[in-house]
Design a protein around this motif. Structure first.
Motif, PDB file in Angstrom:
ATOM      1  N   VAL A   3       0.826  -1.381   0.106  1.00  0.00           N
ATOM      2  CA  VAL A   3       0.093  -0.103  -0.070  1.00  0.00           C
ATOM      3  C   VAL A   3       0.642   1.205  -0.073  1.00  0.00           C
ATOM      4  O   VAL A   3       0.542   2.171  -0.707  1.00  0.00           O
ATOM      5  N   MET A  43      -6.053   2.375   7.102  1.00  0.00           N
ATOM      6  CA  MET A  43      -5.866   1.429   6.053  1.00  0.00           C
ATOM      7  C   MET A  43      -7.348   1.258   5.718  1.00  0.00           C
ATOM      8  O   MET A  43      -7.475   0.894   4.380  1.00  0.00           O
ATOM      9  N   ALA A  44      -8.460   1.364   6.517  1.00  0.00           N
ATOM     10  CA  ALA A  44      -9.763   1.151   6.039  1.00  0.00           C
ATOM     11  C   ALA A  44     -10.007   2.281   4.825  1.00  0.00           C
ATOM     12  O   ALA A  44     -10.717   2.174   3.859  1.00  0.00           O
ATOM     13  N   SER A  67      -8.257   1.501   1.712  1.00  0.00           N
ATOM     14  CA  SER A  67      -8.773   0.399   0.756  1.00  0.00           C
ATOM     15  C   SER A  67     -10.182   0.741   0.310  1.00  0.00           C
ATOM     16  O   SER A  67     -10.604   0.019  -0.761  1.00  0.00           O
ATOM     17  N   GLN A  68     -10.417   2.128   0.468  1.00  0.00           N
ATOM     18  CA  GLN A  68     -11.676   2.753  -0.347  1.00  0.00           C
ATOM     19  C   GLN A  68     -11.252   3.657  -1.635  1.00  0.00           C
ATOM     20  O   GLN A  68     -11.957   4.130  -2.227  1.00  0.00           O
ATOM     21  N   PRO A 106     -19.213   1.363   2.052  1.00  0.00           N
ATOM     22  CA  PRO A 106     -17.875   0.944   1.344  1.00  0.00           C
ATOM     23  C   PRO A 106     -18.165   0.171  -0.362  1.00  0.00           C
ATOM     24  O   PRO A 106     -19.181  -0.469  -0.547  1.00  0.00           O
ATOM     25  N   GLN A 160     -14.352   1.461  11.824  1.00  0.00           N
ATOM     26  CA  GLN A 160     -13.370   0.221  11.589  1.00  0.00           C
ATOM     27  C   GLN A 160     -12.509   0.229  12.745  1.00  0.00           C
ATOM     28  O   GLN A 160     -12.062  -1.264  13.172  1.00  0.00           O
TER      29      GLN A 160
END
Length: 142
Positions: free
Chosen positions: A3, A34-35, A38-39, A51, A67
């Motif tokens: 990432v 990270m949440a 992730s989007q 999401p 989250q």
């Protein structure tokens, strides 16, 4: 690391700096960040926090921090008011960055953020201008 490599390539930031900043953040900040990351690519949709379907700016931060088990107010102004004020020296990756009318999450390096910008755009990483960053408020929502 993957990432960080992707984000670093998009923002011309050494991925090792991102990894270091993210590693220095506490676990809740890491989970929230990270949440949000992730989007990336999810479309901006006003008044939405779903999401993979759509987020407005405060919807993204609400989702990301949920989250990590942290309940945020749904509005950007209320989010920054509820957060513990931080400055660039005490902030950590994942903290909120609020510019009037918009809330984002700081990536922990330079002026790099992740956000859901506006209609017709998608969740993305970006670098704020010096002027916008200086005019922004930082806050720890945990």
């Amino acid at each position: 690391a993957a990432v960080a490599a992707e984000v670093g390539a998009r923002l011309a930031i050494d991925p090792a700096r991102l990894v270091a900043a993210w590693s220095d953040a506490d676990a809740d900040h890491q989970v929230a960040l990270m949440a949000a990351l992730s989007q990336i690519g999810t479309p901006y949709k006003r008044r939405m926090s779903v999401p993979g379907v759509g987020f407005d700016c405060s919807g993204l931060t609400t989702y990301a921090w949920a989250q990590a088990g942290c309940v945020l107010p749904r509005n950007s102004t209320a989010q920054i008011r509820a957060a513990e004020p931080r400055d660039i020296f005490s902030a950590q990756a994942g903290d909120l960055v609020r510019y009037p009318g918009h809330v984002m999450m700081w990536l922990g390096v330079d002026r790099a953020i992740v956000h859901s910008p506006q209609t017709g755009r998608w969740v993305e990483v970006a670098s704020l201008s010096e002027r916008r960053f200086v005019a922004s408020k930082l806050g720890d929502p945990s």
